[in-house]
Design a protein around this motif. Sequence first.
Motif, short mmCIF file in Angstrom:
data_model
loop_
_atom_site.label_atom_id
_atom_site.label_comp_id
_atom_site.label_asym_id
_atom_site.label_seq_id
_atom_site.Cartn_x
_atom_site.Cartn_y
_atom_site.Cartn_z
N ARG A 38 -67.65 -11.05 -44.05
CA ARG A 38 -68.73 -10.40 -44.81
C ARG A 38 -68.20 -9.73 -46.07
O ARG A 38 -68.76 -9.90 -47.16
N VAL A 39 -67.11 -9.00 -45.92
CA VAL A 39 -66.51 -8.31 -47.06
C VAL A 39 -66.03 -9.32 -48.10
O VAL A 39 -66.25 -9.14 -49.30
N ALA A 40 -65.40 -10.40 -47.65
CA ALA A 40 -64.90 -11.42 -48.58
C ALA A 40 -66.05 -12.06 -49.36
O ALA A 40 -65.95 -12.26 -50.57
N PHE A 41 -67.15 -12.35 -48.68
CA PHE A 41 -68.30 -12.95 -49.36
C PHE A 41 -68.88 -12.00 -50.39
O PHE A 41 -69.12 -12.38 -51.55
N MET A 42 -69.12 -10.76 -49.99
CA MET A 42 -69.74 -9.79 -50.90
C MET A 42 -68.83 -9.51 -52.10
O MET A 42 -69.30 -9.41 -53.23
N ALA A 43 -67.52 -9.43 -51.87
CA ALA A 43 -66.59 -9.22 -52.98
C ALA A 43 -66.56 -10.46 -53.87
O ALA A 43 -66.44 -10.35 -55.10
N GLY A 44 -66.68 -11.62 -53.26
CA GLY A 44 -66.69 -12.86 -54.03
C GLY A 44 -67.87 -12.97 -54.98
O GLY A 44 -67.78 -13.61 -56.03
N LEU A 45 -68.97 -12.33 -54.63
CA LEU A 45 -70.13 -12.36 -55.52
C LEU A 45 -69.79 -11.77 -56.88
O LEU A 45 -70.22 -12.29 -57.91
N ASP A 46 -69.03 -10.69 -56.88
CA ASP A 46 -68.65 -10.05 -58.15
C ASP A 46 -67.77 -10.95 -59.00
O ASP A 46 -67.86 -10.93 -60.23
N VAL A 47 -66.92 -11.73 -58.36
CA VAL A 47 -65.96 -12.56 -59.08
C VAL A 47 -66.50 -13.95 -59.39
O VAL A 47 -66.38 -14.43 -60.51
N PHE A 48 -67.10 -14.58 -58.40
CA PHE A 48 -67.49 -15.99 -58.53
C PHE A 48 -68.99 -16.22 -58.68
O PHE A 48 -69.42 -17.31 -59.01
N GLY A 49 -69.79 -15.19 -58.41
CA GLY A 49 -71.24 -15.35 -58.48
C GLY A 49 -71.79 -15.02 -59.85
O GLY A 49 -71.11 -14.47 -60.71
N GLU A 50 -73.04 -15.38 -60.04
CA GLU A 50 -73.74 -15.04 -61.29
C GLU A 50 -74.94 -14.18 -60.94
O GLU A 50 -75.84 -14.62 -60.22
N HIS A 51 -74.93 -12.95 -61.44
CA HIS A 51 -76.00 -12.00 -61.15
C HIS A 51 -77.25 -12.37 -61.93
O HIS A 51 -77.19 -12.66 -63.13
N VAL A 52 -78.38 -12.35 -61.26
CA VAL A 52 -79.69 -12.60 -61.86
C VAL A 52 -80.51 -11.34 -61.71
O VAL A 52 -80.59 -10.76 -60.63
N THR A 53 -81.09 -10.88 -62.80
CA THR A 53 -81.93 -9.68 -62.77
C THR A 53 -83.37 -10.09 -62.53
O THR A 53 -83.92 -10.90 -63.28
N LEU A 54 -83.96 -9.53 -61.49
CA LEU A 54 -85.35 -9.82 -61.17
C LEU A 54 -86.19 -8.58 -61.41
O LEU A 54 -85.72 -7.46 -61.28
N SER A 55 -87.44 -8.82 -61.74
CA SER A 55 -88.40 -7.72 -61.82
C SER A 55 -89.52 -8.05 -60.84
O SER A 55 -89.71 -9.21 -60.47
N ALA A 56 -90.24 -7.03 -60.43
CA ALA A 56 -91.27 -7.21 -59.39
C ALA A 56 -92.25 -8.31 -59.75
O ALA A 56 -92.70 -9.06 -58.88
N ASP A 57 -92.60 -8.46 -61.02
CA ASP A 57 -93.56 -9.48 -61.42
C ASP A 57 -92.97 -10.89 -61.40
O ASP A 57 -93.68 -11.87 -61.53
N LYS A 58 -91.66 -11.01 -61.20
CA LYS A 58 -91.01 -12.33 -61.14
C LYS A 58 -90.75 -12.75 -59.69
O LYS A 58 -90.07 -13.73 -59.45
N ILE A 59 -91.29 -12.01 -58.73
CA ILE A 59 -91.11 -12.37 -57.33
C ILE A 59 -92.49 -12.70 -56.75
O ILE A 59 -93.14 -11.87 -56.12
N PRO A 60 -92.94 -13.92 -56.98
CA PRO A 60 -94.25 -14.32 -56.47
C PRO A 60 -94.18 -14.61 -54.97
O PRO A 60 -93.12 -14.88 -54.43
N SER A 61 -95.30 -14.56 -54.32
CA SER A 61 -95.39 -14.93 -52.91
C SER A 61 -95.60 -16.43 -52.85
O SER A 61 -96.68 -16.93 -53.16
N VAL A 62 -94.54 -17.16 -52.47
CA VAL A 62 -94.63 -18.62 -52.51
C VAL A 62 -94.26 -19.31 -51.21
O VAL A 62 -94.50 -20.50 -51.06
N VAL A 63 -93.65 -18.61 -50.27
CA VAL A 63 -93.23 -19.25 -49.03
C VAL A 63 -93.77 -18.48 -47.83
O VAL A 63 -94.19 -17.33 -47.95
N ALA A 64 -93.73 -19.10 -46.67
CA ALA A 64 -94.27 -18.50 -45.46
C ALA A 64 -93.54 -17.22 -45.05
O ALA A 64 -94.15 -16.29 -44.54
N ASP A 65 -92.24 -17.18 -45.27
CA ASP A 65 -91.44 -15.99 -44.94
C ASP A 65 -91.25 -15.16 -46.21
O ASP A 65 -90.55 -15.59 -47.12
N PRO A 66 -91.87 -13.98 -46.29
CA PRO A 66 -91.77 -13.16 -47.51
C PRO A 66 -90.33 -12.84 -47.93
O PRO A 66 -90.07 -12.67 -49.12
#
Length: 87
Positions: A38-66
């Motif tokens: 878990r720690v390795a994955f979460m730390a990897g996000l900072d190094v290898f991941g790309e952060h996406v900024t979301l706003s409430a209006d960009k999170i539509p209800s589109v799938v069965a599981d909210p």
Amino acid sequence: MELLRRWYNGEFLLLYADELLFEYREKFASRHIGSLARVAFMAGLDVFGEHVTLSADKIPSVVADPDDDVFVACAVVGKATHLVTYD
């Protein structure tokens, strides 16, 4: 784990948003994934991941599981070419 190896090797880019971090932690716990992984994955996000900024209006209800709406919004805003999920 092959997926992590491929991610670390730059074979794909993992997009993430702040709204997903709790969901990741929750899924790791429910699948009994060890704390080191878990720690390795979460730390990897900072190094290898790309952060996406979301706003409430960009999170539509589109799938069965909210909880999954945030994954879809992250993929759309981050202009993902693929969306891979466990379910």
